[in-house]
Design a protein around this motif. Structure first.
Motif, mmCIF file in Angstrom:
data_model
loop_
_atom_site.group_PDB
_atom_site.id
_atom_site.type_symbol
_atom_site.label_atom_id
_atom_site.label_comp_id
_atom_site.label_asym_id
_atom_site.label_seq_id
_atom_site.Cartn_x
_atom_site.Cartn_y
_atom_site.Cartn_z
ATOM 1 N N TYR B 45 6.195 17.115 28.085
ATOM 2 C CA TYR B 45 6.028 18.238 27.161
ATOM 3 C C TYR B 45 6.611 19.529 27.720
ATOM 4 N N GLU B 49 9.533 19.193 22.881
ATOM 5 C CA GLU B 49 8.498 19.719 22.000
ATOM 6 C C GLU B 49 7.444 18.660 21.687
ATOM 7 N N SER B 50 7.934 17.437 21.497
ATOM 8 C CA SER B 50 7.042 16.348 21.098
ATOM 9 C C SER B 50 7.657 15.016 21.492
#
Lengths: 196, 196
Positions: B45, B49-50
DNA sequence: CATTATAGGCAACAGGTGTTGCATTACGCA
DNA sequence: TGCGTAATGCAACACCTGTTGCCTATAATG
């Protein structure tokens, strides 16, 4: 006596297939089935030892649906019907097709069976009977690879025109190309005709 | 100043590809990556972002590896190299192949690009230049469906003999069959040669 | 040498999964 | 009409997932 079963095995399998069609095989879960049946997850375990077993049963049912498709008389040519039915199945039942052929379910038995059907049809055609065993195998293999490729591309949504007529024409035209090539090669004893 | 980054973006992507190769794309998770890196899930992370974004990056890297394969000079024929490379990629990198073409990642852009490459090569061949646009499209589409079918069957482990030489022979032989058919049809103005 | 920004570890949250123990319920036989 | 059996619902277990808050450790600057 116990209360009679409210949720039958067949209902559970049918619900499972609905889920597979809608969300894919990997989304098939006990709770998902329960939601579909408006029940708890218990009935699943009443009829199946485990989810693994339910998944097997569901997969089996998709395979029998596939057989319906390849047997259906789309045309007068049984050889062509198998190929066209296969592609139409990929079009109409994406997720079943994926589960059978594109996930790790060892589908080789089914393919072998379809190839056997095709071979049985092939020997009925007079022009093809003179081919050697090896020549027939080459023809069969080529035809099947093309058919499977077509089905997979329809599955992927890459073939925009996937009407019955187009599928039949595509399989038929290419099949003829392969057949003509086999007969031609048989005649002039080129490398393909090893068996002769 | 912060401590210097111990886990670089590229390391995370490489670890991800290792996991995909070993366990499949759907098994790629933050904790798996952490295990592979001997770290916590935090570094993931730090750079992405994801997980969604990491998955995109990983998929992108598999696609660039695919391009390496189709560019590689397996033979002297660039047309053939694309097909053979495609099949070899399916053989050597099953899970990458699955992720790109058999899961829901809209691979149509990649296929379009490969088809464009093939078309570019086709017009360089003198015998094929006389074909109409439509005839070339038919030839291209047929060749591609066969190639994709072959790759998918190698992927499924159905083709036992998957050595380079066999793959090349298979793609080449069938390609020639299609090419000869196109030229023949062009000559006698049969239905395929609509454009003429 | 002190300060400060931040990479990384730990642990937790919410939500998903398969599976099961227990209480309840309903059926049909006695 | 009562009773035993077994199907079902509820809720929990353990384990998986993505994601994040908090704390610590570190490295370059002042």
């Amino acid at each position: 006596m116990p209360p009679k079963s409210v949720f039958y095995k067949s209902e559970i399998i049918n619900s499972s297939l609905k889920i597979v069609a809608k969300k894919g095989f990997k989304q098939l879960s006990a709770r998902e089935v329960a939601r579909e049946l408006n029940s708890s997850t218990r009935p699943v375990y009443e009829h199946f030892e485990s989810m693994e077993e339910l998944k097997k049963a569901a997969l089996q049912k998709t395979i029998s649906l596939l057989y319906d498709y390849v047997i259906r008389p789309h045309t007068k040519n049984a050889f062509l019907n198998i190929g066209a039915g296969y592609v139409m199945f990929a079009r109409d039942h994406r997720e079943y097709f994926r589960a059978i052929f594109l996930e790790d379910n060892d589908s080789s038995g089914i393919i072998d069976e379809l190839l056997k059907k095709l071979d049985d049809e092939m020997v009925k055609v007079p022009e093809l009977r003179k081919l050697t065993r090896h020549e027939r195998q080459v023809l069969l293999r080529r035809s099947w690879i093309f058919t499977h490729g077509f089905a997979t591309m329809v599955f992927a949504g890459y073939i925009k025109n996937d009407h019955d007529a187009y599928i039949i024409k595509m399989i038929s035209d290419t099949g003829i190309v392969f057949i003509e090539d086999s007969i031609r090669k048989h005649g002039d004893g080129s490398p393909v005709a090893k068996g002769k």
